[in-house]
Scaffold this active site. Structure first.
Site, short mmCIF file in Angstrom:
data_model
loop_
_atom_site.label_atom_id
_atom_site.label_comp_id
_atom_site.label_asym_id
_atom_site.label_seq_id
_atom_site.Cartn_x
_atom_site.Cartn_y
_atom_site.Cartn_z
N ARG A 133 -0.15 -16.30 5.28
CA ARG A 133 -1.23 -15.47 5.17
C ARG A 133 -1.26 -14.24 6.32
O ARG A 133 -1.71 -13.19 6.16
CB ARG A 133 -2.35 -15.90 4.72
CG ARG A 133 -3.73 -15.24 4.60
CD ARG A 133 -4.84 -15.91 4.09
NE ARG A 133 -5.22 -16.91 5.19
CZ ARG A 133 -5.84 -17.95 5.22
NH1 ARG A 133 -5.84 -18.73 3.86
NH2 ARG A 133 -6.35 -18.46 6.18
N TYR A 193 -12.53 9.46 -2.51
CA TYR A 193 -11.76 8.64 -3.82
C TYR A 193 -12.75 7.83 -4.71
O TYR A 193 -13.78 7.12 -4.19
CB TYR A 193 -10.80 8.03 -3.40
CG TYR A 193 -9.92 7.04 -4.27
CD1 TYR A 193 -9.12 7.58 -5.20
CD2 TYR A 193 -9.91 5.58 -4.01
CE1 TYR A 193 -8.44 6.52 -5.95
CE2 TYR A 193 -9.10 4.68 -4.85
CZ TYR A 193 -8.48 5.29 -5.76
OH TYR A 193 -7.68 4.33 -6.54
N ASP A 212 -9.15 8.52 5.34
CA ASP A 212 -8.52 8.21 4.38
C ASP A 212 -7.15 9.05 4.29
O ASP A 212 -7.57 10.12 3.95
CB ASP A 212 -8.96 8.04 2.95
CG ASP A 212 -8.03 7.52 1.68
OD1 ASP A 212 -6.85 7.81 1.68
OD2 ASP A 212 -8.45 6.87 0.86
N LYS A 235 1.18 4.97 -3.00
CA LYS A 235 1.21 6.39 -3.45
C LYS A 235 2.66 6.79 -2.74
O LYS A 235 3.86 6.31 -3.29
CB LYS A 235 0.25 7.32 -3.04
CG LYS A 235 -1.35 6.87 -3.59
CD LYS A 235 -1.29 7.06 -4.97
CE LYS A 235 -2.53 6.35 -5.47
NZ LYS A 235 -3.95 6.50 -4.98
#
Ligand code: PLP
Length: 392
Positions: free
Chosen positions: A57, A110, A182, A207
């Site tokens: 993890r 967003y 962002d 993206k």
């Protein structure tokens, strides 16, 4: 020698001598990490250190390769890979906020970031206020004693307003408030918010970093060691971890980011200028256009523009817009963007803001200009505009 970003993209996060000469870092599939001695097992204090394995993890060398590459591109102390862009946003916000804190959010953020605030953060007792993306240094009027962070996303989602990050960051710094950016639209290549005064950067690696519409990925970059450690501790506590194959696709995408973005930029600019002259188009929202309201700030703070832009059409019926969009041969309809292919969808920016109004003169669209030949894209749109005209 200080290598340029294009050179870094080809070399960051690689260590062939550690992997039998192979150019790329291997994909480590691992949950359990083994220890040789009882002492090393029981006294492992590594999990918060960069580049140290402890349990799957906490990451593997595949994770650390991508994290170190993105941290260096953004000029941060360290980066943390996350399973999606939205996970990067929630992980960073949940790490720095506590009950009673006040968060300032750009009104053009967003939409899922807004939904996170509404459905999760406010329920935890975080106060969220939205600000005009054009506020600049006047954001100081909105800062309260309990303001912990200001979240910017430049240019804004759907409407592409460029925010004055340096002016906002200067005010924030004076008030001891963190700035989180962002930076998905610009990618680490065309803007570095940490250099403009931000403290944390988040990316939807989904993206342009992945770039091929085939994996979900997020990244958080922290400017300082203290912030890195704080966010790393908390995102680990919450269990955020990213699958090795997706990390590998992110690393692979990084290698070609500069050539892809250059093409997205040139094709988008070509199409944006052409779109400005089309009868059906009222406005093109793209800061790289010389007459865009955000052009001067974009020129100052960005070194390029990506392939995502907005359109406001002249008044047209729903049926006419559907006739335009549905029969396009190269532009497809779907969420997300940043892959090699072109997309075009209707948007409704007026439904995702609260501090400012958006009253467009006609239907709004969001276009992602892919890597196809721009003249083919133009022909596809020309045929679409003819259908739009013919349908009432
Ligand atoms: C897509 C996107 C995100 C979310 O990324 P996912 O990987 O889809 O979760 C966050 N911010 C911006 C600006 C985006 O476009």
């Amino acid at each position: 020698m200080a290598p340029k970003a294009e050179t870094l993209l080809a070399h960051l996060g690689r260590d062939p001598s550690a992997q039998h000469g192979a150019v790329n870092p291997p994909v480590y599939h691992a949950s359990t990490i083994l220890y040789e001695t009882v002492d090393s097992l029981l006294n492992d204090t590594k999990p918060l250190r960069q580049g140290a394995t402890q349990y799957g993890r906490a990451g593997t060398p595949t994770t650390f390769a991508l994290e170190s590459a993105v941290a260096e591109l953004e000029g941060g102390f360290g980066a943390m890979a996350m399973p999606s862009g939205l996970a990067a946003i929630s992980g960073a916000l949940l790490s720095i906020l506590k009950t009673g804190d006040h968060l300032l959010m750009a009104d053009t953020v967003y939409y899922p970031t807004r939904a996170l605030c509404k459905d999760i953060l406010t329920g935890y007792g975080v106060q969220v206020d939205y600000f005009d993306p054009l506020v600049g240094g006047d954001v100081h009027h909105l800062i309260r004693d309990n303001t912990r962070a200001i979240f910017v996303e430049s240019p804004g989602s759907l409407t592409f307003e460029v925010q004055d990050i340096p002016a906002i960051a200067q005010v924030a710094q004076q008030s001891g408030v963190l700035v989180m950016a962002d930076n998905t639209w610009a990618s680490p290549l065309y803007c570095n918010p940490l250099a403009l005064g931000a403290d944390l950067v988040v990316h939807a690696g989904t993206k342009y970093i992945v770039g091929h519409s085939d994996a979900m990925l997020g990244l958080i970059v922290a400017k300082t060691e203290a912030l890195y450690t704080a966010v790393r501790l908390r995102t680990q506590r919450m269990g955020y971890t990213t699958g090795p194959d997706d990390l590998y696709l992110g690393l692979r995408g990084l290698r070609t980011l500069s050539v892809r973005l250059e093409r997205h930029f040139q094709s988008a600019l070509t199409l944006a200028s052409w779109l400005q002259e089309q009868d059906a188009v009222s406005r093109v929202l793209y800061p790289a256009l010389p007459d865009d309201p955000g052009h001067a700030l974009w020129q100052r703070d960005f070194s390029g523009a990506s392939g995502l832009l907005g359109l406001v059409l002249k008044p047209a019926s729903k049926q006419a817009v559907a006739a335009f969009l549905e029969d396009l041969e190269l532009f497809a309809m779907g969420y997300s963007w940043g892959g090699y292919e072109s997309l075009l969808i209707p948007t409704f920016p007026e439904t995702c803001r609260s501090a400012t109004t958006w009253a467009p003169e006609g239907p709004c669209l969001r276009m992602h200009v892919g890597l196809e030949d721009p003249s083919d894209l133009r022909d596809d749109l020309t045929a679409g505009f003819a259908r739009l005209r013919k349908t009432s």
